[in-house]
Design a protein around this motif. Structure first.
Motif, PDB file in Angstrom:
ATOM      1  N   GLN A 148      -0.852  -4.471   2.911  1.00 38.81           N
ATOM      2  CA  GLN A 148      -0.235  -4.761   4.200  1.00 38.81           C
ATOM      3  C   GLN A 148      -0.350  -6.235   4.550  1.00 38.81           C
ATOM      4  OE1 GLN A 148       1.466  -2.837   6.044  1.00 38.81           O
ATOM      5  NE2 GLN A 148       1.064  -0.808   5.277  1.00 38.81           N
ATOM      6  N   GLU A 149      -1.542  -6.809   4.311  1.00 34.75           N
ATOM      7  CA  GLU A 149      -1.776  -8.213   4.642  1.00 34.75           C
ATOM      8  C   GLU A 149      -0.876  -9.124   3.810  1.00 34.75           C
ATOM      9  OE1 GLU A 149      -5.443 -11.446   4.462  1.00 34.75           O
ATOM     10  OE2 GLU A 149      -5.841  -9.289   4.312  1.00 34.75           O
ATOM     11  N   ALA A 191       4.020  -6.442   7.748  1.00 36.86           N
ATOM     12  CA  ALA A 191       4.011  -5.139   8.399  1.00 36.86           C
ATOM     13  C   ALA A 191       5.211  -4.307   7.974  1.00 36.86           C
ATOM     14  CB  ALA A 191       4.002  -5.326   9.915  1.00 36.86           C
ATOM     15  N   LYS A 216       7.483   3.496   8.784  1.00 34.87           N
ATOM     16  CA  LYS A 216       6.436   4.168   8.005  1.00 34.87           C
ATOM     17  C   LYS A 216       6.779   5.616   7.676  1.00 34.87           C
ATOM     18  CE  LYS A 216       2.601   1.310   9.635  1.00 34.87           C
ATOM     19  NZ  LYS A 216       1.246   1.310  10.240  1.00 34.87           N
ATOM     20  N   ASN A 256      10.035  -4.830   3.886  1.00 36.83           N
ATOM     21  CA  ASN A 256       8.631  -4.575   3.565  1.00 36.83           C
ATOM     22  C   ASN A 256       8.398  -3.108   3.223  1.00 36.83           C
ATOM     23  OD1 ASN A 256       7.987  -7.271   4.050  1.00 36.83           O
ATOM     24  ND2 ASN A 256       7.595  -6.893   6.226  1.00 36.83           N
TER      25      ASN A 256
END
Length: 465
Positions: free
Chosen positions: A101-102, A106, A110, A314
């Motif tokens: 995630q980092e 983000a 989801k 992402n």
């Protein structure tokens, strides 16, 4: 109460069990393996995290110490607890998701719905659910079992699914507006290579020469499928016109065995486990594996729409990583029995585990009284080679699904995400192949993507002008 090292499904940290005689190399026999693995699975219940960690720890141990003697010496020298601590220092499982995630930003979305057909071709995207690979990427995935490929197509076009299991020609056809409204699709990975077969009804055991098949009725799962194109190729190479000498019917994979039993079809070129299920049910026999037509051919794919990727970059990257991780695990022959176990239950394939294991391990009964050992019967190389896409387009042109001039490479490169696949494979520490276009040998005839139009024109039996 036993600690985690004691309950590891593979006995990764047990020096005395390393290298013994079962599919995972940790038990004295396959029977002992099955009994103990099932007992530990029951003990762990629905603890997906624990099962996933077992798989990863075992893979890391094997990569660090590939030789059995080395693993034994290491484990005897340091003991199981120290060994487990060492593995954890190499791969800190608990922080993987936070690191991802980092590093990657983000997630835009989801909760995802992914469509699939209940066939072994979908093993990577299916196993990523029970083994927790989606969850490790921060995704909450709902796998939606779908009845047929037309529904898969329609649900993607209507945005009822966020991403999907596809037949590899489908995203090409959908992007071109062939058979449906044009919707730009992108292929992240090839789900499987090989893994199909031509299966015939038992009454045709005396008709092993395809030249005897005039008048036969065959089933394929969809028009825009490798099954259709490989069957047509195979028939034509034996002098049969697939549009005039036989009938080819579209039949959903789960209905193929029932139609064979009822005598509605003489055979099918279809996905597993249904070829093996026909043998298991004593209805049919395996005439030829698809790898014997083209060894390494693509079959199914995993992808989504271009719109979804633009809106959720992402999230798509996380999906990409999860499926690539699963594909790498599925590709290792030592994991095939475990893969069979986790994808066979009712929520996924709903098939006898022994049927699925025969397909994935390549040790199988062929329905003709033989037990074959073909390790490459099914494989899971995820690379979406551009040359595969060009071959698919040549067959669409050959059989009249598309007409006129075709910019083979431009269309292919707009659908297949080869560069992105290589990037994510590198991030995951996986071997990254070079190039984009490979040459293939299909029933002894070379295919060169640089000569696509000449290839189409080289066939005597075709619909194209």
């Amino acid at each position: 109460m036993p600690n985690a090292a004691d309950t590891n499904l593979f006995h990764t940290y047990d020096a005395e069990r390393a290298g013994q005689g079962c599919s995972c190399g940790r038990h004295g026999s396959q029977q002992q393996h099955d009994v103990e693995v099932e007992a530990l699975r029951q003990q762990r219940g629905q603890d997906v995290e624990a099962l996933t960690n077992d798989v990863v720890e075992e893979a890391v141990m094997r990569s660090l110490f590939p030789r059995v003697a080395e693993r034994r010496d290491f484990l005897r020298a340091v003991g199981r607890n120290a060994a487990r601590a060492a593995i954890a220092s190499v791969l800190p499982l608990g922080s993987l998701q936070a690191m991802a995630q980092e590093k990657n930003g983000a997630l835009e979305k989801k909760d995802l719905k992914i469509g699939f057909i209940a066939i072994t071709c979908a093993a990577p995207l299916i196993m990523a659910d029970p083994l927790g690979f989606y969850r490790k990427q921060g995704l909450n995935v709902s796998l939606n079992k779908t009845a047929g490929w037309a529904l898969i197509r329609d649900k993607m076009i209507n945005k009822e699914h966020d991403a999907s299991h596809f037949l590899s020609p489908m995203p090409m056809a959908m992007s071109m507006g062939v058979g449906s409204n044009a919707t730009q699709m992108r292929v992240a990975t090839i789900q499987n290579i090989n893994g199909q077969a031509i299966t015939l009804h038992n009454k045709h055991k005396d008709k092993r020469d395809p030249r005897q098949w005039k008048g036969f009725k065959f089933a394929v799962p969809f028009e825009y499928s490798m099954h259709n194109f490989l069957l047509r190729y195979y028939l034509a190479e034996h002098g049969l016109d697939p549009d005039r000498d036989v009938q080819i019917r579209v039949t959903p994979p789960p209905e193929m065995v029932a139609n064979l039993r009822a005598g509605n079809i003489d055979g099918f070129l279809g996905p597993d486990p249904f070829n093996q299920r026909a043998v298991y049910d004593e209805i049919g026999f395996i005439h030829i594996l698809s790898r014997d037509i083209w060894d390494g051919h693509p079959c199914c794919a995993f992808g989504t729409s271009e719109e979804f990727i633009k809106q959720n970059p992402n999230t798509f990257a996380a999906l990409f990583r999860a499926v690539l991780t699963a594909a790498a695990m599925a590709r290792d022959p030592s994991n095939r029995s475990l893969v069979a176990k986790v994808i066979s239950p009712a929520a996924y394939l709903n098939q006898p585990e022994t049927v699925v294991e025969q397909v994935l391990t390549g040790r199988f009964a062929d329905g003709l009284g033989n037990v074959k050992n073909v390790p490459g019967r099914a494989d899971f190389d995820p690379v979406p080679w551009d040359s595969m896409g060009v071959w698919i387009l040549t067959q669409m042109k050959r059989w009249g699904y598309v007409k006129g001039d075709i910019d083979y490479k431009a269309i292919t490169e707009k659908v297949l995400l080869l560069t992105e696949a290589k990037k994510h494979m590198k991030e995951l520490g996986q071997a990254v192949p070079e190039g984009a276009y490979r040459k293939y040998s299909i029933m002894g005839k070379e295919f060169d993507a640089n000569k696509a139009e000449a290839y189409v024109n080289s066939f005597a039996i075709k619909r194209s002008a």
